[in-house]
Design a protein around this motif. Structure first.
Motif, PDB file in Angstrom:
ATOM      1  N   PRO A  62       0.808  -1.229   0.000  1.00 48.01           N
ATOM      2  CA  PRO A  62       0.000   0.000   0.000  1.00 48.01           C
ATOM      3  C   PRO A  62       0.840   1.279   0.000  1.00 48.01           C
ATOM      4  O   PRO A  62       0.501   2.237  -0.701  1.00 48.01           O
ATOM      5  CB  PRO A  62      -0.825  -0.107   1.288  1.00 48.01           C
ATOM      6  N   GLU A  63       1.928   1.291   0.756  1.00 44.50           N
ATOM      7  CA  GLU A  63       2.739   2.519   0.808  1.00 44.50           C
ATOM      8  C   GLU A  63       3.401   2.819  -0.538  1.00 44.50           C
ATOM      9  O   GLU A  63       3.596   3.984  -0.898  1.00 44.50           O
ATOM     10  CB  GLU A  63       3.782   2.461   1.928  1.00 44.50           C
ATOM     11  N   VAL A  64       3.706   1.794  -1.307  1.00 45.41           N
ATOM     12  CA  VAL A  64       4.275   1.996  -2.647  1.00 45.41           C
ATOM     13  C   VAL A  64       3.183   2.472  -3.599  1.00 45.41           C
ATOM     14  O   VAL A  64       3.418   3.360  -4.421  1.00 45.41           O
ATOM     15  CB  VAL A  64       4.970   0.710  -3.154  1.00 45.41           C
ATOM     16  N   LEU A  65       1.987   1.915  -3.500  1.00 45.30           N
ATOM     17  CA  LEU A  65       0.873   2.385  -4.326  1.00 45.30           C
ATOM     18  C   LEU A  65       0.601   3.871  -4.082  1.00 45.30           C
ATOM     19  O   LEU A  65       0.384   4.633  -5.021  1.00 45.30           O
ATOM     20  CB  LEU A  65      -0.393   1.572  -4.026  1.00 45.30           C
ATOM     21  N   ILE A  66       0.628   4.266  -2.828  1.00 43.95           N
ATOM     22  CA  ILE A  66       0.397   5.674  -2.485  1.00 43.95           C
ATOM     23  C   ILE A  66       1.500   6.550  -3.065  1.00 43.95           C
ATOM     24  O   ILE A  66       1.227   7.604  -3.649  1.00 43.95           O
ATOM     25  CB  ILE A  66       0.282   5.848  -0.957  1.00 43.95           C
ATOM     26  N   ALA A  67       2.753   6.112  -2.933  1.00 46.04           N
ATOM     27  CA  ALA A  67       3.877   6.889  -3.482  1.00 46.04           C
ATOM     28  C   ALA A  67       3.775   7.006  -4.996  1.00 46.04           C
ATOM     29  O   ALA A  67       4.044   8.067  -5.566  1.00 46.04           O
ATOM     30  CB  ALA A  67       5.203   6.246  -3.073  1.00 46.04           C
ATOM     31  N   LEU A  68       3.368   5.922  -5.663  1.00 49.48           N
ATOM     32  CA  LEU A  68       3.209   5.962  -7.121  1.00 49.48           C
ATOM     33  C   LEU A  68       2.071   6.896  -7.521  1.00 49.48           C
ATOM     34  O   LEU A  68       2.198   7.668  -8.476  1.00 49.48           O
ATOM     35  CB  LEU A  68       2.959   4.557  -7.668  1.00 49.48           C
ATOM     36  N   ALA A  69       0.965   6.847  -6.796  1.00 52.87           N
ATOM     37  CA  ALA A  69      -0.158   7.742  -7.082  1.00 52.87           C
ATOM     38  C   ALA A  69       0.275   9.193  -6.925  1.00 52.87           C
ATOM     39  O   ALA A  69      -0.062  10.043  -7.757  1.00 52.87           O
ATOM     40  CB  ALA A  69      -1.340   7.421  -6.177  1.00 52.87           C
ATOM     41  N   ASP A  70       1.039   9.481  -5.884  1.00 53.23           N
ATOM     42  CA  ASP A  70       1.551  10.843  -5.683  1.00 53.23           C
ATOM     43  C   ASP A  70       2.499  11.239  -6.813  1.00 53.23           C
ATOM     44  O   ASP A  70       2.409  12.349  -7.342  1.00 53.23           O
ATOM     45  CB  ASP A  70       2.267  10.963  -4.341  1.00 53.23           C
ATOM     46  N   LEU A  71       3.387  10.338  -7.184  1.00 54.11           N
ATOM     47  CA  LEU A  71       4.361  10.608  -8.242  1.00 54.11           C
ATOM     48  C   LEU A  71       3.668  10.936  -9.559  1.00 54.11           C
ATOM     49  O   LEU A  71       4.036  11.885 -10.249  1.00 54.11           O
ATOM     50  CB  LEU A  71       5.292   9.404  -8.414  1.00 54.11           C
ATOM     51  N   TYR A  72       2.666  10.152  -9.908  1.00 55.97           N
ATOM     52  CA  TYR A  72       1.974  10.322 -11.186  1.00 55.97           C
ATOM     53  C   TYR A  72       0.775  11.264 -11.096  1.00 55.97           C
ATOM     54  O   TYR A  72       0.071  11.472 -12.093  1.00 55.97           O
ATOM     55  CB  TYR A  72       1.513   8.967 -11.718  1.00 55.97           C
ATOM     56  N   GLU A  73       0.538  11.810  -9.912  1.00 55.97           N
ATOM     57  CA  GLU A  73      -0.584  12.730  -9.678  1.00 55.97           C
ATOM     58  C   GLU A  73      -1.902  12.098 -10.126  1.00 55.97           C
ATOM     59  O   GLU A  73      -2.679  12.684 -10.882  1.00 55.97           O
ATOM     60  CB  GLU A  73      -0.338  14.077 -10.363  1.00 55.97           C
ATOM     61  N   THR A  74      -2.123  10.894  -9.665  1.00 53.91           N
ATOM     62  CA  THR A  74      -3.352  10.163  -9.936  1.00 53.91           C
ATOM     63  C   THR A  74      -3.812   9.508  -8.650  1.00 53.91           C
ATOM     64  O   THR A  74      -3.245   9.758  -7.590  1.00 53.91           O
ATOM     65  CB  THR A  74      -3.138   9.131 -11.075  1.00 53.91           C
ATOM     66  N   SER A  75      -4.832   8.695  -8.724  1.00 57.27           N
ATOM     67  CA  SER A  75      -5.339   8.042  -7.520  1.00 57.27           C
ATOM     68  C   SER A  75      -4.896   6.584  -7.451  1.00 57.27           C
ATOM     69  O   SER A  75      -4.618   5.957  -8.476  1.00 57.27           O
ATOM     70  CB  SER A  75      -6.868   8.104  -7.489  1.00 57.27           C
ATOM     71  N   VAL A  76      -4.863   6.061  -6.258  1.00 58.35           N
ATOM     72  CA  VAL A  76      -4.591   4.638  -6.068  1.00 58.35           C
ATOM     73  C   VAL A  76      -5.687   3.823  -6.759  1.00 58.35           C
ATOM     74  O   VAL A  76      -5.410   2.796  -7.372  1.00 58.35           O
ATOM     75  CB  VAL A  76      -4.482   4.289  -4.568  1.00 58.35           C
ATOM     76  N   ASP A  77      -6.926   4.308  -6.694  1.00 65.48           N
ATOM     77  CA  ASP A  77      -8.020   3.602  -7.364  1.00 65.48           C
ATOM     78  C   ASP A  77      -7.761   3.480  -8.867  1.00 65.48           C
ATOM     79  O   ASP A  77      -8.087   2.455  -9.466  1.00 65.48           O
ATOM     80  CB  ASP A  77      -9.356   4.302  -7.129  1.00 65.48           C
ATOM     81  N   TYR A  78      -7.203   4.511  -9.480  1.00 64.59           N
ATOM     82  CA  TYR A  78      -6.879   4.430 -10.911  1.00 64.59           C
ATOM     83  C   TYR A  78      -5.823   3.349 -11.157  1.00 64.59           C
ATOM     84  O   TYR A  78      -5.976   2.527 -12.049  1.00 64.59           O
ATOM     85  CB  TYR A  78      -6.395   5.777 -11.444  1.00 64.59           C
ATOM     86  N   ILE A  79      -4.774   3.338 -10.357  1.00 64.32           N
ATOM     87  CA  ILE A  79      -3.705   2.345 -10.525  1.00 64.32           C
ATOM     88  C   ILE A  79      -4.269   0.938 -10.352  1.00 64.32           C
ATOM     89  O   ILE A  79      -3.904   0.021 -11.095  1.00 64.32           O
ATOM     90  CB  ILE A  79      -2.550   2.600  -9.541  1.00 64.32           C
ATOM     91  N   LEU A  80      -5.171   0.766  -9.410  1.00 66.04           N
ATOM     92  CA  LEU A  80      -5.751  -0.551  -9.134  1.00 66.04           C
ATOM     93  C   LEU A  80      -6.823  -0.954 -10.133  1.00 66.04           C
ATOM     94  O   LEU A  80      -7.321  -2.072 -10.087  1.00 66.04           O
ATOM     95  CB  LEU A  80      -6.331  -0.589  -7.718  1.00 66.04           C
ATOM     96  N   GLY A  81      -7.190  -0.057 -11.031  1.00 63.52           N
ATOM     97  CA  GLY A  81      -8.201  -0.383 -12.034  1.00 63.52           C
ATOM     98  C   GLY A  81      -9.623  -0.261 -11.528  1.00 63.52           C
ATOM     99  O   GLY A  81     -10.541  -0.773 -12.159  1.00 63.52           O
ATOM    100  N   ARG A  82      -9.798   0.406 -10.386  1.00 61.59           N
ATOM    101  CA  ARG A  82     -11.142   0.576  -9.816  1.00 61.59           C
ATOM    102  C   ARG A  82     -11.901   1.725 -10.462  1.00 61.59           C
ATOM    103  O   ARG A  82     -13.104   1.837 -10.309  1.00 61.59           O
ATOM    104  CB  ARG A  82     -11.040   0.799  -8.312  1.00 61.59           C
ATOM    105  N   THR A  83     -11.187   2.596 -11.163  1.00 59.02           N
ATOM    106  CA  THR A  83     -11.807   3.718 -11.870  1.00 59.02           C
ATOM    107  C   THR A  83     -10.968   4.033 -13.097  1.00 59.02           C
ATOM    108  O   THR A  83      -9.770   3.722 -13.135  1.00 59.02           O
ATOM    109  CB  THR A  83     -11.922   4.970 -10.972  1.00 59.02           C
ATOM    110  N   ASP A  84     -11.604   4.637 -14.079  1.00 55.28           N
ATOM    111  CA  ASP A  84     -10.875   5.094 -15.258  1.00 55.28           C
ATOM    112  C   ASP A  84     -10.575   6.584 -15.166  1.00 55.28           C
ATOM    113  O   ASP A  84      -9.965   7.156 -16.060  1.00 55.28           O
ATOM    114  CB  ASP A  84     -11.667   4.788 -16.532  1.00 55.28           C
ATOM    115  N   ASP A  85     -11.033   7.230 -14.083  1.00 57.46           N
ATOM    116  CA  ASP A  85     -10.766   8.651 -13.865  1.00 57.46           C
ATOM    117  C   ASP A  85      -9.417   8.804 -13.205  1.00 57.46           C
ATOM    118  O   ASP A  85      -9.231   8.415 -12.058  1.00 57.46           O
ATOM    119  CB  ASP A  85     -11.847   9.269 -12.972  1.00 57.46           C
ATOM    120  N   CYS A  86      -8.477   9.358 -13.955  1.00 60.65           N
ATOM    121  CA  CYS A  86      -7.156   9.540 -13.356  1.00 60.65           C
ATOM    122  C   CYS A  86      -7.066  10.940 -12.860  1.00 60.65           C
ATOM    123  O   CYS A  86      -6.607  11.360 -11.965  1.00 60.65           O
ATOM    124  CB  CYS A  86      -6.031   9.236 -14.321  1.00 60.65           C
TER     125      CYS A  86
END
Length: 86
Positions: A62-86
């Motif tokens: 989870p902490e890596v997912l959060i860091a990646l979301a912050d890096l790419y300025e998107t949401s963890v939900d987008y990375i996980l495929g839970r939404t298409d809204d980045c």
């Protein structure tokens, strides 16, 4: 937008969500013209470990997912495929 079915390797055990996650990890990295080594340095992990995440061979903590979301300025939900809204 049409989304292809996951490869046969993504059975019920690791499923569609895992496929979307690794696809999005790679797409986000490539869209930002970054290498796995650069992402690894940014996260404080090795390129090899990051490549395992990107290939779905290791679960992304989870902490890596959060860091990646912050890096790419998107949401963890987008990375996980839970939404298409980045």
């Amino acid at each position: 937008m049409s989304i292809a079915s996951p490869p046969a390797a993504y059975n019920n055990e690791n499923g569609w969500g895992a496929y979307m996650q690794i696809k999005r990890l790679r797409d986000l990295r490539e869209d930002n013209d970054l290498t796995q080594a650069q992402i690894g340095r940014e996260l404080g992990i090795s390129q090899r470990l990051y490549s395992y995440y990107e290939r779905g061979e290791r679960t992304v903590p989870p902490e890596v997912l959060i860091a990646l979301a912050d890096l790419y300025e998107t949401s963890v939900d987008y990375i996980l495929g839970r939404t298409d809204d980045c």
